[in-house]
Design an enzyme around this catalytic site. Structure first.
Site: not given
Length: 251
Positions: A9, A11, A97, A99, A168, A174, A213
């Site tokens: 991904n 992003k 996701h 985000e 996730e 991250g 991560s």
């Protein structure tokens, strides 16, 4: 046996020149050979789908998008439909996701509808679930992921076997923080048990990926867990050597 599945991904990263260099480096390092024994895909920003589709042609590495509208067409400026993505050669699309859930306030129902739209266009939705740091600290991880998955199960019914799930933990994305392999396995096992209650055959087939991560130095231990079937990879998918090393560690 479920195939190893590694999904990159990107992003909101990339450029025409950087994309070409990255994919050429990946292919030069032998990812095409790895794609013969594992499911590999790259989910890239909308503007680069045509370019990346061309670069990945005949490589065995699939193309994916990072989001999709739940509407088939109409007055939804800025949205992109599942049929549009499928027409460009996408085989996968990420939905839900963290985000998107956090920054765009996407709820469980919308995520489920996006997954359904992807399936109707013959694409595989990668359905993301996961808890925030506060929810994790409060011991609510399993409650949260069960709720998120249940919304999908309620809407998709018999189509669940055609999906991919990705756990996730939001607090790990991250940040460099990573759950122990045993902690990640506990959540993956719970997701598979929930699937089994709904559709035993689907539970045996659906790949459940870990994301958050995930890097070459922790991939081997995480992906050795019985209910972790691969990874949804962020930063490591932007570096050819790291992505290759992660795929090799998993393999």
């Amino acid at each position: 046996m479920r195939p190893l599945t590694i999904i990159g991904n990107w992003k909101m990263n990339g450029s025409l020149s950087a994309n070409q260099q990255l994919i050429q480096a990946m292919l030069g390092l032998g990812l095409t050979d790895l794609a013969k024994s594992a499911r590999l895909a790259l989910c890239v920003p909308y503007p680069y789908l045509i370019q990346v589709a061309d670069l990945l042609a005949n490589s065995g590495i699939a193309l994916g998008a990072q989001d999709v509208s739940d509407h088939p067409n109409g007055a939804y400026t800025g949205d992109v439909s599942a049929n549009m993505l499928q027409e460009l050669g996408c085989q996968y699309v990420i939905v839900g996701h963290s985000e998107r859930r956090q920054y765009h306030h996407e709820g469980d129902g919308l995520v489920a509808r996006k997954a359904k739209a992807a399936l109707q266009a013959n694409m595989t939705p990668i359905i993301c679930v996961g808890e925030t740091e506060e929810e994790h600290d409060d011991g609510k991880a399993l409650v949260v992921v069960r709720r998120q998955l249940q919304a999908v199960l309620d809407l998709l019914q018999g189509q669940v076997a055609s999906c991919v799930l990705a756990y996730e933990p939001v607090w790990a994305i991250g940040t460099g923080k990573v759950p122990t392999p045993a902690q990640a396995q506990d959540v993956h096992r719970e997701l598979r048990l929930q699937l089994a209650k709904f559709d035993a055959e689907a539970a045996s087939k659906v790949a459940i990926l870990y994301g958050g991560s995930l890097k070459p130095d922790n991939a081997k231990d995480l992906l050795a867990m019985p209910d972790i079937d691969g990874g949804l990879v962020g930063g490591a998918s932007l570096n050819a050597q790291d992505f290759l090393a992660l795929c090799q560690a998993s393999n």
